[in-house]
Motif scaffolding. Structure first.
Motif, PDB file in Angstrom:
ATOM      1  N   HIS A 207      48.260  49.229 101.731  1.00 17.51           N
ATOM      2  CA  HIS A 207      48.349  50.686 101.819  1.00 17.51           C
ATOM      3  C   HIS A 207      49.014  51.131 103.117  1.00 17.51           C
ATOM      4  N   VAL A 208      49.067  50.219 104.102  1.00 24.51           N
ATOM      5  CA  VAL A 208      49.738  50.534 105.363  1.00 24.51           C
ATOM      6  C   VAL A 208      51.226  50.239 105.255  1.00 24.51           C
ATOM      7  N   GLY A 209      51.557  49.122 104.604  1.00 25.25           N
ATOM      8  CA  GLY A 209      52.962  48.756 104.457  1.00 25.25           C
ATOM      9  C   GLY A 209      53.094  47.273 104.188  1.00 25.25           C
ATOM     10  N   ILE A 210      54.183  46.870 103.568  1.00 28.40           N
ATOM     11  CA  ILE A 210      54.361  45.482 103.178  1.00 28.40           C
ATOM     12  C   ILE A 210      54.515  44.568 104.383  1.00 28.40           C
ATOM     13  N   VAL A 211      55.237  45.021 105.411  1.00 32.80           N
ATOM     14  CA  VAL A 211      55.403  44.195 106.612  1.00 32.80           C
ATOM     15  C   VAL A 211      54.053  44.007 107.309  1.00 32.80           C
ATOM     16  N   PHE A 212      53.294  45.075 107.422  1.00 35.51           N
ATOM     17  CA  PHE A 212      51.954  44.995 108.008  1.00 35.51           C
ATOM     18  C   PHE A 212      51.085  44.037 107.196  1.00 35.51           C
ATOM     19  N   ALA A 213      51.143  44.143 105.879  1.00 33.34           N
ATOM     20  CA  ALA A 213      50.327  43.293 105.007  1.00 33.34           C
ATOM     21  C   ALA A 213      50.705  41.820 105.152  1.00 33.34           C
ATOM     22  N   LEU A 214      51.993  41.537 105.274  1.00 31.67           N
ATOM     23  CA  LEU A 214      52.429  40.153 105.464  1.00 31.67           C
ATOM     24  C   LEU A 214      51.897  39.601 106.792  1.00 31.67           C
ATOM     25  N   GLY A 215      51.876  40.452 107.810  1.00 33.68           N
ATOM     26  CA  GLY A 215      51.315  40.040 109.089  1.00 33.68           C
ATOM     27  C   GLY A 215      49.828  39.750 108.999  1.00 33.68           C
ATOM     28  N   VAL A 216      49.103  40.587 108.272  1.00 32.71           N
ATOM     29  CA  VAL A 216      47.668  40.372 108.091  1.00 32.71           C
ATOM     30  C   VAL A 216      47.421  39.075 107.317  1.00 32.71           C
ATOM     31  N   LEU A 217      48.222  38.835 106.285  1.00 26.43           N
ATOM     32  CA  LEU A 217      48.096  37.589 105.524  1.00 26.43           C
ATOM     33  C   LEU A 217      48.306  36.391 106.438  1.00 26.43           C
ATOM     34  N   LEU A 218      49.324  36.457 107.301  1.00 18.60           N
ATOM     35  CA  LEU A 218      49.575  35.358 108.240  1.00 18.60           C
ATOM     36  C   LEU A 218      48.400  35.173 109.185  1.00 18.60           C
ATOM     37  N   ALA A 219      47.832  36.273 109.676  1.00 15.14           N
ATOM     38  CA  ALA A 219      46.698  36.192 110.593  1.00 15.14           C
ATOM     39  C   ALA A 219      45.494  35.535 109.921  1.00 15.14           C
ATOM     40  N   VAL A 220      45.236  35.899 108.676  1.00 19.15           N
ATOM     41  CA  VAL A 220      44.109  35.313 107.943  1.00 19.15           C
ATOM     42  C   VAL A 220      44.345  33.819 107.699  1.00 19.15           C
ATOM     43  N   LEU A 221      45.555  33.469 107.311  1.00 21.81           N
ATOM     44  CA  LEU A 221      45.875  32.058 107.078  1.00 21.81           C
ATOM     45  C   LEU A 221      45.732  31.247 108.365  1.00 21.81           C
ATOM     46  N   LEU A 222      46.168  31.816 109.483  1.00 18.93           N
ATOM     47  CA  LEU A 222      46.001  31.123 110.762  1.00 18.93           C
ATOM     48  C   LEU A 222      44.519  30.983 111.112  1.00 18.93           C
ATOM     49  N   GLY A 223      43.737  32.023 110.783  1.00 19.06           N
ATOM     50  CA  GLY A 223      42.303  31.947 111.033  1.00 19.06           C
ATOM     51  C   GLY A 223      41.645  30.824 110.258  1.00 19.06           C
ATOM     52  N   TYR A 224      42.070  30.647 109.016  1.00 17.10           N
ATOM     53  CA  TYR A 224      41.540  29.552 108.204  1.00 17.10           C
ATOM     54  C   TYR A 224      42.045  28.207 108.725  1.00 17.10           C
ATOM     55  N   ALA A 225      43.331  28.154 109.107  1.00 17.35           N
ATOM     56  CA  ALA A 225      43.882  26.907 109.643  1.00 17.35           C
ATOM     57  C   ALA A 225      43.190  26.525 110.950  1.00 17.35           C
ATOM     58  N   TYR A 226      42.754  27.514 111.697  1.00  9.09           N
ATOM     59  CA  TYR A 226      42.053  27.265 112.957  1.00  9.09           C
ATOM     60  C   TYR A 226      40.697  26.593 112.717  1.00  9.09           C
ATOM     61  N   SER A 227      40.044  26.944 111.614  1.00 13.91           N
ATOM     62  CA  SER A 227      38.658  26.517 111.408  1.00 13.91           C
ATOM     63  C   SER A 227      38.459  25.443 110.349  1.00 13.91           C
ATOM     64  N   VAL A 228      39.273  25.460 109.290  1.00 12.87           N
ATOM     65  CA  VAL A 228      38.985  24.651 108.105  1.00 12.87           C
ATOM     66  C   VAL A 228      39.714  23.302 108.158  1.00 12.87           C
ATOM     67  N   PRO A 229      38.984  22.197 107.927  1.00 11.23           N
ATOM     68  CA  PRO A 229      39.632  20.886 107.817  1.00 11.23           C
ATOM     69  C   PRO A 229      40.527  20.845 106.581  1.00 11.23           C
ATOM     70  N   PRO A 230      41.544  20.004 106.536  1.00 15.04           N
ATOM     71  CA  PRO A 230      41.854  19.000 107.563  1.00 15.04           C
ATOM     72  C   PRO A 230      42.729  19.524 108.690  1.00 15.04           C
TER      73      PRO A 230
END
Length: 299
Positions: A116-139
């Motif tokens: 609802h904010v914008g596609i570029v913003f949403a892509l950034g949020v998706l990247l942030a969430v994926l990095l958050g999972y990569a930071y914590s989740v094995p392997p």
């Protein structure tokens, strides 16, 4: 013994997983991005609904997603860490299965609502969430890979936050002042590394090869101190050249830089806890606030 959990404690426990005190850590850089894009302390009223939605995503939802999944996979060290003793996951108020579901639901909501904010913003949020999972989740688990643990957190706080605020106003990132992203990342490294020292013994006992475990307290402190000095020096250069930071701030920068460097040495050290980081970050807000006033023409 089975404990009955009412609706009210569940709400409080979910909020505890998301650490409301952390929300400002991402919302302030998000606001800085808005300020950089609009040159205004207060954005146009017509933009408020979209920007408020972005703040909800950047604050509660993203933090709940990344901290929830981090709690789920950090149990071995958290059980050894007195700082985490009040965690709702550790004392049984929330189960491991529930915290994973909460984190996943928050991640999906963050990405979905960000559209609802914008596609570029949403892509950034998706990247942030994926990095958050990569930071914590094995392997992958970047938290246990010295260097990557710092990079993920510093870039997320120092660069991604302002970028998100900018994208919420202007999806064209070509004009984004990247040097401010660099300055923010260096400052974030300086503020983040001391927090790894607070968890050093618990992480070492759990076998987590964080940067503090890998290089030890003294070297980790020196890296953080060096990044902090580099961030301060860059702000002086930007002010002296009138690049992003108005040249009228040069005198303040020349005065504040030695103060900030001395404060780091005084407040941060191998044996520090989070209070020193909080005081230092609060002191850092003074030149940041002055920048906001001069950049927008108030001063």
């Amino acid at each position: 013994m089975t404990t009955t959990v009412t609706a009210a404690p569940r709400v409080r426990d979910v909020l505890a997983v998301g650490r409301p005190a952390f929300w400002v850590v991402s919302i302030v850089p998000y606001y800085v991005g808005i300020l950089l894009a609009t040159h205004r302390l207060v954005p146009p009223l017509a933009d408020w609904p979209r920007l408020i939605v972005g703040a909800v995503v950047m604050g509660p939802l993203v933090w709940l997603a990344v901290l929830g999944i981090n709690d789920a996979y950090d149990l071995p060290s958290d059980r050894l860490n007195p700082r985490k003793s009040q965690s709702p996951l550790l004392d049984g108020r929330i189960t491991l299965r529930a915290v994973k579901r909460i984190a996943f639901a928050a991640a999906v909501a963050a990405v979905g609502i960000s559209l609802h904010v914008g596609i570029v913003f949403a892509l950034g949020v998706l990247l942030a969430v994926l990095l958050g999972y990569a930071y914590s989740v094995p392997p992958v688990r970047l938290k246990t890979r010295a260097g990557f643990d710092v990079a993920v957190n510093a870039l997320a706080l120092g660069a991604f936050g302002p970028l998100a605020g900018w994208a919420a106003v202007n999806p064209d990132l070509s004009d984004f002042p990247w040097l401010m992203g660099l300055q923010g990342t260096l400052a974030a490294i300086g503020l983040y590394l001391p927090t790894t020292l607070a968890d050093l013994e618990a992480d070492r006992a759990a076998g987590y090869h964080t940067i503090a475990v890998r290089f030890g307290a003294r070297t980790t402190y020196r890296i953080g101190y060096g990044a902090w000095i580099a961030a301060a020096a860059l702000s002086v250069i930007l002010a002296a050249t009138g690049t992003i930071i108005p040249r009228s701030m040069l005198v303040l920068e020349v005065v504040m830089v030695p103060v900030l460097i001395a404060a780091y040495r005084k407040l941060i050290g191998p044996g520090q806890r989070f209070r020193g980081v909080i005081v230092l970050a609060s002191l850092f807000l003074f030149p940041c606030g002055t920048f906001a006033l001069t950049y927008t023409g108030v001063l």
